[in-house]
Scaffold this active site. Structure first.
Site, PDB file in Angstrom:
ATOM      1  CG  ASP A 101      -8.046   5.201   2.897  1.00  0.00           C
ATOM      2  OD1 ASP A 101      -7.295   4.439   2.269  1.00  0.00           O
ATOM      3  OD2 ASP A 101      -8.964   5.863   2.366  1.00  0.00           O
ATOM      4  CG  ASP A 203      -4.717   4.588  -1.657  1.00  0.00           C
ATOM      5  OD1 ASP A 203      -5.808   5.032  -2.031  1.00  0.00           O
ATOM      6  OD2 ASP A 203      -3.620   5.020  -2.085  1.00  0.00           O
ATOM      7  CD  GLU A 245      -8.237   2.881  -4.999  1.00  0.00           C
ATOM      8  OE1 GLU A 245      -8.781   3.805  -5.610  1.00  0.00           O
ATOM      9  OE2 GLU A 245      -7.111   2.985  -4.463  1.00  0.00           O
ATOM     10  CG  HIS A 319     -12.021   9.695  -1.979  1.00  0.00           C
ATOM     11  ND1 HIS A 319     -12.196   8.324  -1.875  1.00  0.00           N
ATOM     12  CD2 HIS A 319     -10.705   9.874  -2.184  1.00  0.00           C
ATOM     13  CE1 HIS A 319     -11.044   7.729  -2.024  1.00  0.00           C
ATOM     14  NE2 HIS A 319     -10.106   8.632  -2.203  1.00  0.00           N
ATOM     15  CG  ASP A 320     -10.325   8.667  -5.830  1.00  0.00           C
ATOM     16  OD1 ASP A 320      -9.892   9.705  -5.293  1.00  0.00           O
ATOM     17  OD2 ASP A 320      -9.866   7.531  -5.614  1.00  0.00           O
TER      18      ASP A 320
END
Ligand code: TEU
Length: 552
Positions: A101, A203, A245, A319-320
Site C-alpha cells: 500500500d 492510497d 484509489e 477496510h474503509d
C-alpha cells in the site's frame, strides 16, 4: 472491437489483507506478518493470485498505518524486514504476488521529514509539506475541510504557519510540486519493487496534485503528469499491477488513469456505487435506502465505458467500507444465499475482482452498542463533530454500525474458539460474537459454504476466457429487484441473473435470451429453451452459458 493486450492481472483475483486484523502469531492482540505466512496455504486454496497488504510500515498508527513514519521500515507490531522477505518468498512459491500500500499523499507527523520540516522555516525539508500563512482575517488560510472532520489546516505554533492535511492532523500532506519529494518517493518505490513485490495499491492517488490556494484537492491539473512521471521512473519495464484509489474517479478519468497508451496505472478503485448510498448532509452516517436500479446503472456505465480500453477493478468491500453482505445483502435470514449472490454478480463482471478478508466466509457488520467499542479515528472524530452539530447519539451509532470503517476491521474469524482463533491474547478491537457460527473452520467442512463458492468463482475466471474478455451487456435495467447481464464473445455468451431480495420474484425474459442454456453456477437451466417468464427464489443467482452470442 479493439483487442486489449492481455496482462496477468486480468485473470487474477486479489485478496486484501488488513494485517492488524488477520492473524496474530505472537499473542499481542494484533495480526502480523508471520500470521499471514501461516495462512498462505488457505489463500492458495482460495485460488487468489495477489495479496494487497494494507500498510505495514513503521507508523504511530493514528490511522492504523495510513500514517507512515518510515517508508523503509516495517512496523515492529507486524514483524521485521526478514519476515516480509519470507512472506514474499512463501507467497511466490504458491503463485501469489504481494501488493504494498503506497501512501504518498501524506506522511505521519512522526516522519523525519516532517519533524525536520516543522523545526524551522529554513529547514531543508520545509518545502516537502504544504505550509501557508494565516488568512487575511488572521485565521485559517482557507476553508478546505479534512476528510476526517474539521479544517484541513493546523497551526504550527512554533513557526506561526499552518500545514495542510486532507486527513487527520497527524497526516500532513506531502508537497508534490517539489521535485525532490517526487524523487524520494520514486526511489523508495524502486527499492520495494526490486525486493520482489508485485505492485502497489496507491492510497488516495487522486489527491496528490492538490492546489489548495485554488481550492483544488482532488484531480489537480498536474495529476496525470505526475503519474506518467512516476511510471517512467519506477514502473516502466516491470510487469506489475498498480491500482489507484480515487473517490472522485469517473469513467472518463478512469480512462486517463488506465488507458493502454497512457502509461499510468493498471486500474483504479472507483466509489460511485458507494457514495450513491450516502445522505446529502450527513454522508455515510445517515445512509439512504438501497436502490438496485441506481446501482445497476452505475455498474453498467463503468462496464461500458471501459469495454475497449482501460480496466475496471471490482469490489464490494474494503477496510474503509461496511461488510458486503450487511450492506448489499441480508446478513440475517439469508446470509449465505445473499453473500453467494453478491459474489456471483461481481465475479462475472469485466475487471479484476478484489476480495476483502472475511468476505469469503460472509463476515458481517459489528453489533457495537457504544462508541467505546469503536477504534477508528474517522468514526471517533465524526462522532464528536456530528453530535456537536445536532445528530442524536443513537442515530450516529446506527449509522456507524451500518457504514463505519470498524465494521470491516474486526478480527478475521478463523474458528469458533476463543477470539475466533485470531489471537491468544486480547484483540485490539472486539471480535464479532457471531464467530461461533461464522468462521473458516465451519466453512471448510461445508461443501455448500460461501467459501466453497468463492473458490469456484476464482477458479472459473482462470478457466473461462469469456469472463476476462467477454463484452458486457445489461438487461432488465428498470427491474427493481433483479440484476441481469450477459458477457459475450463471437461464439458464446454467459448470462448472470440475480435476485437482490428476500422474496421470490419473476422476470419477463427478453426474446434474445430465450435460448437453450447450460448451467455454469446456481440452479439448473431449463432442459429446453428458456420460457417467457423466469422465477427466482430469494437471493437466487444463476450463471448460464449458451453456444452463440446473444448480442446478435
Ligand atoms: O481512504 C481514503 C478516504 O478518503 C477514506 O478515508 C474515505 O473517504 C472515508 O472512509 C469515507 O468516509 C484511504 C485509506 O483507504 C484509508 O484507510 C485512510 O484512512 C485514508 O486514505 C488516509 O490515508
Amino acid at each position: 472491437m479493439t483487442k486489449q493486450p492481455t496482462h496477468w492481472w486480468q485473470s487474477a483475483t486479489v485478496y486484501q489483507i488488513y494485517p492488524r486484523s488477520f492473524a496474530d502469531s505472537n499473542g499481542d492482540g494484533m495480526g502480523d506478518l508471520p500470521g499471514i505466512v501461516s495462512k498462505l496455504d488457505y489463500l492458495q486454496q482460495l485460488g487468489i493470485g495477489v495479496i494487497w497488504l494494507s500498510p505495514i510500515f513503521q507508523s504511530p498508527m493514528a490511522d492504523n498505518g495510513y500514517d507512515i513514519a518510515d517508508y523503509e521500515a516495517i512496523a515492529p507490531i507486524f514483524g521485521t524486514l526478514e519476515d516480509f522477505d519470507r512472506l514474499i518468498a512463501e507467497a511466490k512459491a504458491r503463485g501469489i504476488g504481494i501488493l504494498m500500500d503506497l501512501v504518498v499523499n501524506h506522511t505521519s507527523d512522526h516522519h523525519r521529514w516532517f519533524i525536520d520540516a516543522r523545526s524551522a522555516r529554513t529547514s531543508r525539508y520545509r518545502d516537502f509539506y504544504v505550509w501557508r500563512d494565516a488568512g487575511s482575517d488572521g485565521g485559517l488560510p482557507n476553508d478546505i475541510q479534512s476528510t476526517f472532520g474539521g479544517p484541513a489546516w493546523t497551526l504550527d505554533e512554533a513557526s506561526g504557519q499552518y500545514y495542510f492535511h486532507q486527513f487527520a492532523k497527524e497526516q500532513p500532506d506531502l508537497n508534490w510540486e517539489n521535485p525532490e519529494v517526487r524523487a524520494e518517493i520514486y526511489a523508495m518505490m524502486n527499492r520495494w519493487l526490486d525486493r520482489g513485490i508485485a505492485g502497489f495499491r496507491m492510497d488516495v492517488i487522486n489527491l496528490i496534485a492538490k492546489e489548495p490556494d485554488r481550492g483544488i484537492t482532488a484531480d489537480g491539473p498536474k495529476l496525470h503528469e505526475y503519474l506518467q512521471e512516476m511510471h517512467r521512473e519506477t514502473l516502466a519495464g516491470r510487469d506489475v499491477l498498480t491500482v489507484g484509489e480515487s473517490w472522485s474517479a469517473t469513467p472518463e478519468s478512469a480512462l486517463l488513469y488506465s488507458g493502454r497508451d497512457r502509461r499510468e496505472l493498471s486500474m483504479v478503485f472507483q466509489f460511485e456505487h458507494v457514495m450513491a448510498q450516502w445522505h446529502e448532509t450527513w454522508g455515510k452516517w445517515q445512509p439512504k435506502p438501497f436502490d438496485l436500479v441506481g446501482l445497476k446503472r452505475i455498474i453498467s456505465r463503468w462496464q461500458e465505458a471501459l469495454a475497449d480500453d482501460g480496466w475496471n477493478s471490482l469490489f464490494w468491500g474494503n477496510h474503509d467500507l461496511p461488510r458486503a453482505v450487511s450492506k448489499y445483502g441480508d446478513d440475517k435470514g439469508y446470509r449465505v444465499e445473499s453473500a453467494k449472490m453478491l459474489a456471483t454478480v461481481l465475479h462475472f463482471l469485466k475487471g479484476t475482482p478484489y476480495v476483502y478478508q472475511g468476505e469469503e466466509i460472509g463476515m458481517t457488520n459489528v453489533p457495537f452498542t457504544s462508541i467505546a467499542q469503536y477504534r477508528d479515528i474517522e468514526t471517533l472524530n465524526m462522532h464528536r463533530l456530528h453530535l456537536e452539530a445536532g445528530l442524536p447519539e443513537a442515530d450516529f451509532i446506527a449509522g456507524a454500525n451500518e457504514n463505519g470503517r470498524d465494521n470491516s476491521r474486526t478480527p478475521m474469524q478463523w474458528s469458533a474458539g476463543p477470539n475466533a482463533g485470531f489471537t491468544s491474547g486480547t484483540p485490539w478491537i472486539d471480535v464479532n460474537p457471531n464467530h461461533t457460527q461464522i468462521n473458516v473452520e465451519a466453512a471448510e467442512h461445508d461443501p455448500l459454504s460461501i467459501l466453497a463458492h468463492y473458490r469456484r468463482l476464482i477458479a472459473l475466471r482462470k478457466e473461462m476466457r469469456i469472463i476476462v474478455d467477454g463484452r458486457y451487456r445489461s438487461w432488465l435495467d428498470e427491474h427493481p429487484d433483479v440484476m441481469a447481464y450477459t458477457r459475450s464473445v463471437a461464439d458464446q455468451s454467459i448470462m448472470v441473473v440475480a435476485n437482490f431480495t428476500a422474496r421470490s420474484v419473476t422476470v419477463d425474459v427478453p426474446q434474445a435470451l430465450r435460448r437453450k442454456w447450460v448451467t455454469v453456477i446456481g440452479a439448473a437451466a431449463p432442459a429446453d429453451v428458456l420460457p417467457a417468464t423466469l422465477s427466482l427464489g430469494p437471493f437466487e443467482a444463476n450463471v448460464w452459458a449458451t453456444a452463440a452470442s446473444v448480442d446478435g
